[in-house]
Design a protein around this motif. Structure first.
Motif: not given
Length: 178
Positions: A74, A76, A100-103, A106-108, A133-134
């Motif tokens: 991911p 950082k 900010h990671d949304e559990k 599973d999105k950053q 986003h990624k």
């Protein structure tokens, strides 16, 4: 000098001329193959980019050539990433300042900023977009060569230079006697 080369070209048979053209095409296709191999190796659609502005000074200066990779880990805080905003052609090279990671999904959610800028990049994102986003990231910076990309900047600023350079290279291949 040019007259000598013209005389040489007139003496070429059709077969020799075709061989010179094929040599030129081999050079072009070899460059394309190297580019695609680098893209596969680095897992990035664009393994090399040129810094186009001074927003990342003093880390990178305008004209620096950046080598990218797209690792599986991911993103950082502190990573220097190259990302593209949908609807815009030019990628941006900036540092990640918030993640900010949304559990649940599973999105950053990633926020970036140029080292030499006073504010974060929310003004550069599309209207209403607060995070990237990624999938917007095309690579993380793995290394660089200072000022090597200035040639690319010059060719973008002066488009005629592209045609002159391609023409000179083409003539060199056609007129080379090997």
């Amino acid at each position: 000098m040019f007259e000598e080369e013209l005389k040489f070209m007139r003496k070429l048979s059709k077969r020799q001329f075709a061989q010179q053209v094929l040599n030129f095409l081999m050079i072009v296709s070899s460059a394309l193959i190297v580019w695609k191999a680098m893209a596969l190796y680095t897992n990035s659609e664009s393994p090399i980019v040129v810094v186009l502005s001074g927003s990342m000074e003093p880390a990178f200066y305008r004209g620096d050539l950046l080598f990218l990779g797209m690792p599986d880990e991911p993103v950082k805080i502190g990573d220097i990433c190259v990302f593209k905003i949908p609807g815009r052609d030019v990628p941006i090279v900036h540092r990640v300042i918030k993640v900010h990671d949304e559990k649940e999904t599973d999105k950053q959610f990633i926020l970036t900023k140029g080292d030499n800028n006073q504010v974060d990049d929310r003004g550069l994102y599309n209207p209403g977009q607060l995070w990237i986003h990624k999938e917007h990231i095309i690579g993380k910076v793995k290394g660089f060569l200072p000022y090597i990309g200035i040639i690319t900047i010059l060719m973008n600023d002066y488009p005629q230079m592209k045609y002159v350079l391609i023409g000179v290279l083409g003539l060199y291949v056609l007129f080379s006697r090997e």
